[in-house]
Design a protein around this motif. Structure first.
Motif, PDB file in Angstrom:
ATOM      1  N   VAL A  86      30.831 -65.208  -7.810  1.00  0.00           N
ATOM      2  CA  VAL A  86      30.157 -65.382  -9.107  1.00  0.00           C
ATOM      3  C   VAL A  86      29.558 -63.947  -9.415  1.00  0.00           C
ATOM      4  CG1 VAL A  86      28.248 -66.607 -10.540  1.00  0.00           C
ATOM      5  CG2 VAL A  86      29.520 -67.780  -8.427  1.00  0.00           C
ATOM      6  N   SER A  87      29.883 -63.603 -10.733  1.00  0.00           N
ATOM      7  CA  SER A  87      29.454 -62.248 -11.060  1.00  0.00           C
ATOM      8  C   SER A  87      28.008 -62.453 -11.790  1.00  0.00           C
ATOM      9  CB  SER A  87      30.326 -61.453 -12.086  1.00  0.00           C
ATOM     10  OG  SER A  87      31.516 -61.195 -11.120  1.00  0.00           O
ATOM     11  N   ALA A  88      26.925 -61.435 -11.518  1.00  0.00           N
ATOM     12  CA  ALA A  88      25.627 -61.525 -12.262  1.00  0.00           C
ATOM     13  C   ALA A  88      25.737 -60.762 -13.479  1.00  0.00           C
ATOM     14  CB  ALA A  88      24.761 -61.198 -11.401  1.00  0.00           C
ATOM     15  N   THR A  89      24.875 -60.939 -14.328  1.00  0.00           N
ATOM     16  CA  THR A  89      24.596 -60.122 -15.514  1.00  0.00           C
ATOM     17  C   THR A  89      23.322 -58.957 -15.224  1.00  0.00           C
ATOM     18  OG1 THR A  89      24.935 -61.998 -17.055  1.00  0.00           O
ATOM     19  CG2 THR A  89      23.557 -60.244 -17.983  1.00  0.00           C
ATOM     20  N   LEU A  90      23.661 -57.987 -15.588  1.00  0.00           N
ATOM     21  CA  LEU A  90      22.873 -56.917 -15.149  1.00  0.00           C
ATOM     22  C   LEU A  90      22.337 -56.026 -16.467  1.00  0.00           C
ATOM     23  CD1 LEU A  90      25.487 -54.823 -12.729  1.00  0.00           C
ATOM     24  CD2 LEU A  90      23.929 -56.809 -12.436  1.00  0.00           C
ATOM     25  N   ALA A  91      20.995 -55.736 -16.057  1.00  0.00           N
ATOM     26  CA  ALA A  91      20.270 -54.703 -17.107  1.00  0.00           C
ATOM     27  C   ALA A  91      19.084 -53.875 -16.167  1.00  0.00           C
ATOM     28  CB  ALA A  91      19.444 -55.759 -18.133  1.00  0.00           C
ATOM     29  N   ARG A  92      19.120 -52.762 -17.039  1.00  0.00           N
ATOM     30  CA  ARG A  92      18.372 -51.514 -16.306  1.00  0.00           C
ATOM     31  C   ARG A  92      16.848 -51.667 -16.785  1.00  0.00           C
ATOM     32  NH1 ARG A  92      21.222 -48.593 -12.852  1.00  0.00           N
ATOM     33  NH2 ARG A  92      23.352 -48.427 -13.048  1.00  0.00           N
ATOM     34  N   TRP A  93      16.108 -51.342 -15.974  1.00  0.00           N
ATOM     35  CA  TRP A  93      14.465 -51.443 -16.218  1.00  0.00           C
ATOM     36  C   TRP A  93      14.286 -50.025 -17.026  1.00  0.00           C
ATOM     37  CZ3 TRP A  93       9.807 -50.099 -12.520  1.00  0.00           C
ATOM     38  CH2 TRP A  93       8.788 -50.629 -13.198  1.00  0.00           C
ATOM     39  N   SER A  94      13.397 -50.502 -17.936  1.00  0.00           N
ATOM     40  CA  SER A  94      13.114 -49.166 -19.051  1.00  0.00           C
ATOM     41  C   SER A  94      12.454 -48.348 -18.350  1.00  0.00           C
ATOM     42  CB  SER A  94      12.392 -49.645 -20.240  1.00  0.00           C
ATOM     43  OG  SER A  94      11.129 -50.301 -19.841  1.00  0.00           O
TER      44      SER A  94
ATOM     45  N   ILE B 184      27.852 -59.035  -7.283  1.00  0.00           N
ATOM     46  CA  ILE B 184      28.634 -60.446  -7.087  1.00  0.00           C
ATOM     47  C   ILE B 184      28.191 -61.122  -6.278  1.00  0.00           C
ATOM     48  CG2 ILE B 184      31.089 -61.266  -6.500  1.00  0.00           C
ATOM     49  CD1 ILE B 184      31.947 -58.445  -7.539  1.00  0.00           C
ATOM     50  N   GLY B 185      28.061 -62.458  -6.269  1.00  0.00           N
ATOM     51  CA  GLY B 185      27.204 -63.431  -5.136  1.00  0.00           C
ATOM     52  C   GLY B 185      28.399 -64.475  -4.895  1.00  0.00           C
ATOM     53  N   THR B 186      28.399 -64.920  -3.607  1.00  0.00           N
ATOM     54  CA  THR B 186      29.112 -65.835  -3.149  1.00  0.00           C
ATOM     55  C   THR B 186      28.568 -66.989  -2.551  1.00  0.00           C
ATOM     56  OG1 THR B 186      30.600 -63.817  -2.191  1.00  0.00           O
ATOM     57  CG2 THR B 186      30.893 -66.189  -1.187  1.00  0.00           C
ATOM     58  N   VAL B 187      29.304 -68.249  -3.150  1.00  0.00           N
ATOM     59  CA  VAL B 187      28.651 -69.468  -2.601  1.00  0.00           C
ATOM     60  C   VAL B 187      30.122 -70.373  -2.186  1.00  0.00           C
ATOM     61  CG1 VAL B 187      28.583 -70.039  -5.000  1.00  0.00           C
ATOM     62  CG2 VAL B 187      26.974 -71.425  -3.283  1.00  0.00           C
TER      63      VAL B 187
ATOM     64  N   PRO C  76      17.125 -69.599 -13.473  1.00  0.00           N
ATOM     65  CA  PRO C  76      18.383 -69.069 -12.824  1.00  0.00           C
ATOM     66  C   PRO C  76      18.259 -68.143 -11.666  1.00  0.00           C
ATOM     67  CG  PRO C  76      18.466 -68.550 -15.243  1.00  0.00           C
ATOM     68  CD  PRO C  76      17.288 -68.926 -14.829  1.00  0.00           C
ATOM     69  N   THR C  77      19.164 -68.115 -10.879  1.00  0.00           N
ATOM     70  CA  THR C  77      18.940 -67.213  -9.652  1.00  0.00           C
ATOM     71  C   THR C  77      18.831 -65.834 -10.251  1.00  0.00           C
ATOM     72  OG1 THR C  77      20.159 -68.771  -8.119  1.00  0.00           O
ATOM     73  CG2 THR C  77      20.063 -66.792  -7.442  1.00  0.00           C
ATOM     74  N   PHE C  78      17.913 -64.967  -9.651  1.00  0.00           N
ATOM     75  CA  PHE C  78      17.616 -63.643 -10.306  1.00  0.00           C
ATOM     76  C   PHE C  78      17.104 -62.734  -8.978  1.00  0.00           C
ATOM     77  CE2 PHE C  78      13.453 -65.847 -10.522  1.00  0.00           C
ATOM     78  CZ  PHE C  78      12.744 -64.510 -10.548  1.00  0.00           C
ATOM     79  N   GLY C  79      16.850 -61.331  -9.469  1.00  0.00           N
ATOM     80  CA  GLY C  79      16.759 -60.355  -8.406  1.00  0.00           C
ATOM     81  C   GLY C  79      16.594 -59.071  -9.088  1.00  0.00           C
ATOM     82  N   TYR C  80      16.495 -58.110  -8.226  1.00  0.00           N
ATOM     83  CA  TYR C  80      16.803 -56.504  -8.432  1.00  0.00           C
ATOM     84  C   TYR C  80      17.238 -55.806  -7.530  1.00  0.00           C
ATOM     85  CZ  TYR C  80      12.237 -54.718  -6.569  1.00  0.00           C
ATOM     86  OH  TYR C  80      11.145 -54.484  -5.976  1.00  0.00           O
ATOM     87  N   PHE C  81      17.923 -54.809  -7.910  1.00  0.00           N
ATOM     88  CA  PHE C  81      18.743 -53.994  -6.865  1.00  0.00           C
ATOM     89  C   PHE C  81      18.483 -52.483  -7.311  1.00  0.00           C
ATOM     90  CE2 PHE C  81      22.300 -51.273  -5.862  1.00  0.00           C
ATOM     91  CZ  PHE C  81      22.486 -51.464  -4.399  1.00  0.00           C
ATOM     92  N   VAL C  82      18.255 -51.659  -6.299  1.00  0.00           N
ATOM     93  CA  VAL C  82      17.845 -50.204  -6.584  1.00  0.00           C
ATOM     94  C   VAL C  82      18.984 -49.427  -6.164  1.00  0.00           C
ATOM     95  CG1 VAL C  82      15.912 -48.267  -6.039  1.00  0.00           C
ATOM     96  CG2 VAL C  82      15.287 -50.689  -6.262  1.00  0.00           C
ATOM     97  N   GLY C  83      19.526 -48.863  -7.123  1.00  0.00           N
ATOM     98  CA  GLY C  83      20.696 -47.991  -6.973  1.00  0.00           C
ATOM     99  C   GLY C  83      21.875 -48.031  -8.136  1.00  0.00           C
TER     100      GLY C  83
ATOM    101  N   TRP D 127      20.739 -61.528 -13.181  1.00  0.00           N
ATOM    102  CA  TRP D 127      20.542 -62.870 -12.984  1.00  0.00           C
ATOM    103  C   TRP D 127      21.844 -63.477 -12.980  1.00  0.00           C
ATOM    104  CZ3 TRP D 127      19.196 -59.712 -16.975  1.00  0.00           C
ATOM    105  CH2 TRP D 127      19.603 -59.894 -18.147  1.00  0.00           C
ATOM    106  N   PHE D 128      21.986 -64.963 -12.735  1.00  0.00           N
ATOM    107  CA  PHE D 128      23.239 -65.685 -12.816  1.00  0.00           C
ATOM    108  C   PHE D 128      23.101 -66.519 -13.851  1.00  0.00           C
ATOM    109  CE2 PHE D 128      23.272 -63.942  -8.329  1.00  0.00           C
ATOM    110  CZ  PHE D 128      24.596 -63.271  -8.085  1.00  0.00           C
ATOM    111  N   ASN D 129      24.263 -66.857 -14.548  1.00  0.00           N
ATOM    112  CA  ASN D 129      24.418 -67.657 -15.476  1.00  0.00           C
ATOM    113  C   ASN D 129      24.363 -69.100 -14.906  1.00  0.00           C
ATOM    114  OD1 ASN D 129      25.098 -69.588 -17.728  1.00  0.00           O
ATOM    115  ND2 ASN D 129      26.081 -67.845 -18.769  1.00  0.00           N
TER     116      ASN D 129
END
Length: 261
Positions: free
Chosen positions: A219-227, A211-214, A198-205, A236-238
């Motif tokens: 398209v909304s992404a699923t989020l999880a914070r790094w421990s 939300i991605g646009t195509v 799946p298309t994925f990445g990370y954001f700091v903030g 990542w996007f479903n």
């Protein structure tokens, strides 16, 4: 006086007053003389005409050469176009986006088992007995000391063994600077060697939504914070909402109030 009158005069000149026989010899002599005069006169006229004809080119030559008239163009022949100097315009230099380059790890993805840094995040996407997971690993990028982590899209089997598929990391700057970092796309093409990534990445903030646009679709992404650092948000996007490998036209992060970050 014409020739007949001259001949008659000659005949009279040779006549005697006493009406003697006509002197034929004198008449012949006078006739010959008249014919010679006629021939000389004709020759003189011809010479005059010749003189006039010859004098014409001499007069043109003395006046200088006649100006050359440009030849009429031949139908179908190419004509010379005036030479023009094109204007020089500044061509903008195209900007290039640096491609994602995997940094050095303890081995290449798919063969090595780099040790995760922090917790392994489960995505809920399964491939039979395996599931898609995301986790950070340590990286070493030459001459970029502030890039020390990379994000892996891998698989975890029923025994807990990890198989990395795609590794992304920054190639300049800092790996914790605010905002988006490198985004990973599936690049298998038509010959997959492992399940689609799946298309994925990370954001700091403080992102609460990404939300991605195509093709004009959001398209909304699923989020999880790094421990290891709660400022780092993995997303990542479903695959059912965004097919693996499809490039995003745009992406935005919003905070809890919905304001763009």
């Amino acid at each position: 006086m014409n020739e007949a009158e001259r001949l008659r005069e000659a005949m009279l000149a040779t006549e005697r007053t006493d009406l003697d026989v006509l002197d034929l010899a004198a008449v012949v002599r006078e006739g010959r003389r008249l014919r010679r005069r006629r021939r000389v006169a004709h020759a003189g006229a011809a010479a005059l005409v010749l003189a006039v004809v010859v004098a014409i080119p001499v007069a043109l030559t003395s006046a200088g050469p006649e100006p050359q008239r440009p030849a009429d163009p031949v139908a179908g022949a190419p004509t010379a176009a005036p030479t023009t100097v094109p204007k020089t315009t500044a061509t903008p230099t195209p900007t290039t986006t640096p491609t994602t380059t995997p940094a050095a790890t303890t081995g290449s993805p798919g063969r090595s088992r780099p040790k995760p840094v922090g917790a392994v995040l489960s995505s809920g996407i399964r491939y039979g007995a395996e599931e898609r997971v995301f986790y950070f690993v340590g990286v070493d990028v030459p001459k970029v000391p502030q890039v020390t982590i990379g994000l892996v899209a891998g698989r975890r089997d029923a025994d807990g063994a990890l198989t990395p598929d795609v590794l992304i990391n920054d190639v300049a700057g800092r790996d914790r600077h605010p905002g988006f970092h490198e985004i990973g796309y599936d690049q298998q093409g038509d010959r997959p060697v492992h399940p689609p990534v799946p298309t994925f990445g990370y954001f700091v903030g403080p992102a609460a939504r990404i939300i991605g646009t195509v093709d004009g679709r959001q398209v909304s992404a699923t989020l999880a914070r790094w421990s290891e650092d709660p400022r780092v948000v993995i997303f990542w996007f479903n695959p059912k909402a965004l097919a693996p490998g499809v490039r995003l036209d745009g992406i935005v992060a919003r905070d809890k109030r919905g304001d763009p970050l």
